[in-house]
Design a protein around this motif. Sequence first.
Motif, mmCIF file in Angstrom:
data_model
loop_
_atom_site.group_PDB
_atom_site.id
_atom_site.type_symbol
_atom_site.label_atom_id
_atom_site.label_comp_id
_atom_site.label_asym_id
_atom_site.label_seq_id
_atom_site.Cartn_x
_atom_site.Cartn_y
_atom_site.Cartn_z
ATOM 1 N N GLU A 23 0.818 -1.210 0.000
ATOM 2 C CA GLU A 23 0.000 0.000 0.000
ATOM 3 C C GLU A 23 0.855 1.265 0.000
ATOM 4 N N ALA A 24 1.959 1.251 0.760
ATOM 5 C CA ALA A 24 2.829 2.426 0.824
ATOM 6 C C ALA A 24 3.390 2.774 -0.547
ATOM 7 N N PHE A 25 3.824 1.759 -1.305
ATOM 8 C CA PHE A 25 4.335 2.002 -2.644
ATOM 9 C C PHE A 25 3.215 2.428 -3.584
ATOM 10 N N ASN A 26 2.033 1.811 -3.425
ATOM 11 C CA ASN A 26 0.887 2.214 -4.242
ATOM 12 C C ASN A 26 0.599 3.700 -4.089
ATOM 13 N N LEU A 27 0.719 4.201 -2.859
ATOM 14 C CA LEU A 27 0.427 5.611 -2.612
ATOM 15 C C LEU A 27 1.413 6.516 -3.349
ATOM 16 N N VAL A 28 2.703 6.174 -3.289
ATOM 17 C CA VAL A 28 3.698 6.979 -3.999
ATOM 18 C C VAL A 28 3.471 6.903 -5.513
ATOM 19 N N VAL A 29 3.205 5.710 -6.018
ATOM 20 C CA VAL A 29 2.978 5.539 -7.455
ATOM 21 C C VAL A 29 1.745 6.322 -7.899
ATOM 22 N N ALA A 30 0.640 6.191 -7.172
ATOM 23 C CA ALA A 30 -0.594 6.892 -7.537
ATOM 24 C C ALA A 30 -0.408 8.397 -7.496
ATOM 25 N N THR A 31 0.338 8.886 -6.506
ATOM 26 C CA THR A 31 0.568 10.323 -6.395
ATOM 27 C C THR A 31 1.422 10.825 -7.548
ATOM 28 N N HIS A 32 2.477 10.084 -7.890
ATOM 29 C CA HIS A 32 3.297 10.477 -9.042
ATOM 30 C C HIS A 32 2.486 10.458 -10.330
ATOM 31 N N ILE A 33 1.694 9.415 -10.511
ATOM 32 C CA ILE A 33 0.882 9.302 -11.725
ATOM 33 C C ILE A 33 -0.065 10.494 -11.866
ATOM 34 N N SER A 34 -0.585 10.968 -10.732
ATOM 35 C CA SER A 34 -1.494 12.113 -10.779
ATOM 36 C C SER A 34 -0.792 13.393 -11.213
ATOM 37 N N MET A 35 0.558 13.403 -11.153
ATOM 38 C CA MET A 35 1.340 14.573 -11.517
ATOM 39 C C MET A 35 2.024 14.428 -12.872
ATOM 40 N N CYS A 36 2.067 13.216 -13.429
ATOM 41 C CA CYS A 36 2.934 12.920 -14.579
ATOM 42 C C CYS A 36 2.149 12.347 -15.749
ATOM 43 N N ASP A 37 2.060 13.089 -16.833
ATOM 44 C CA ASP A 37 1.355 12.617 -18.029
ATOM 45 C C ASP A 37 2.023 11.385 -18.631
ATOM 46 N N THR A 38 3.355 11.344 -18.594
ATOM 47 C CA THR A 38 4.088 10.236 -19.209
ATOM 48 C C THR A 38 3.775 8.910 -18.525
ATOM 49 N N CYS A 39 3.854 8.883 -17.204
ATOM 50 C CA CYS A 39 3.595 7.642 -16.480
ATOM 51 C C CYS A 39 2.111 7.292 -16.477
ATOM 52 N N ARG A 40 1.258 8.299 -16.535
ATOM 53 C CA ARG A 40 -0.183 8.019 -16.612
ATOM 54 C C ARG A 40 -0.517 7.323 -17.927
ATOM 55 N N ALA A 41 0.111 7.757 -19.013
ATOM 56 C CA ALA A 41 -0.113 7.114 -20.308
ATOM 57 C C ALA A 41 0.451 5.701 -20.325
ATOM 58 N N ALA A 42 1.631 5.523 -19.715
ATOM 59 C CA ALA A 42 2.230 4.178 -19.663
ATOM 60 C C ALA A 42 1.358 3.233 -18.854
ATOM 61 N N LEU A 43 0.797 3.729 -17.744
ATOM 62 C CA LEU A 43 -0.073 2.888 -16.926
ATOM 63 C C LEU A 43 -1.308 2.456 -17.712
ATOM 64 N N ALA A 44 -1.850 3.353 -18.518
ATOM 65 C CA ALA A 44 -3.027 3.006 -19.324
ATOM 66 C C ALA A 44 -2.713 1.853 -20.271
ATOM 67 N N GLU A 45 -1.499 1.834 -20.805
ATOM 68 C CA GLU A 45 -1.101 0.738 -21.696
ATOM 69 C C GLU A 45 -1.022 -0.582 -20.935
ATOM 70 N N TYR A 46 -0.451 -0.550 -19.728
ATOM 71 C CA TYR A 46 -0.370 -1.780 -18.933
ATOM 72 C C TYR A 46 -1.760 -2.249 -18.517
ATOM 73 N N ASP A 47 -2.639 -1.311 -18.211
ATOM 74 C CA ASP A 47 -4.014 -1.681 -17.868
ATOM 75 C C ASP A 47 -4.695 -2.356 -19.053
ATOM 76 N N ALA A 48 -4.425 -1.834 -20.265
ATOM 77 C CA ALA A 48 -5.025 -2.416 -21.467
ATOM 78 C C ALA A 48 -4.513 -3.835 -21.696
ATOM 79 N N VAL A 49 -3.211 -4.035 -21.489
ATOM 80 C CA VAL A 49 -2.634 -5.377 -21.625
ATOM 81 C C VAL A 49 -3.259 -6.318 -20.600
ATOM 82 N N GLY A 50 -3.416 -5.841 -19.378
ATOM 83 C CA GLY A 50 -4.036 -6.654 -18.349
ATOM 84 C C GLY A 50 -5.454 -7.038 -18.698
ATOM 85 N N GLY A 51 -6.177 -6.119 -19.345
ATOM 86 C CA GLY A 51 -7.532 -6.427 -19.771
ATOM 87 C C GLY A 51 -7.571 -7.528 -20.814
#
Length: 216
Positions: A23-51
């Motif tokens: 959970e502690a790492f999730n919080l840091v990752v989620a907070t960074h993602i909320s600030m970073c367009d690059t990592c937010r886009a990369a996460l969307a790709e991983y979510d799509a692969v997971g789907g």
Amino acid sequence: MKKIKHHLTEPLLIGYAAGTLPEAFNLVVATHISMCDTCRAALAEYDAVGGEVMLDSDPVEVAEDALSATLALIDSGKLSESSAPIRTQGSVFPGPLQDYVSGDLDSLKWRKVGGGVSQLILSTSDDATVRLLRIPAGTAVPDHGHRGTELTLVLQGAFTDDEDRFGAGDVEVANEDLNHTPVAEAGMDCICLAATDAPLRFTGLVPRIAQRFIGI
């Protein structure tokens, strides 16, 4: 905000998408993602692969009321897109962090940990710890190494170490190979969100003695 130079690693993004991080790492990752367009886009790709992986998986049984319970959560407004770039006006704390922090920067119950540095430990699961750090401008954090992984996200100001400069939105991913002395830049206190899955390894005697009392 200046351009973010230091991003999350691929394993961290994959772990976040798969739900395998503490959970502690999730919080840091989620907070960074909320600030970073690059990592937010990369996460969307991983979510799509997971789907796609889920579509190819064998079906499993779910509770009979799973659909109605999910629809009820949607109607209640309790489900939200955690990776959206949300920040309360005038707050240094992005949206994902605000559920863990009650109050603004100056109203928090900071605890002195030495050398002018203050911390606030946030409540998460026991498999890792996460804290806010307030480092006065021009102040150095004692030289230390790592027994595990440390994620440090800058929310305000900046710090430099032997590796590089880290400004607002940047995240430093440290492991057992890194020994460093972060120094907050002049002009503004450096506010960081830091998560660790093992105690730090301080070089100096005084920080090592204090470590048992400050829990870092």
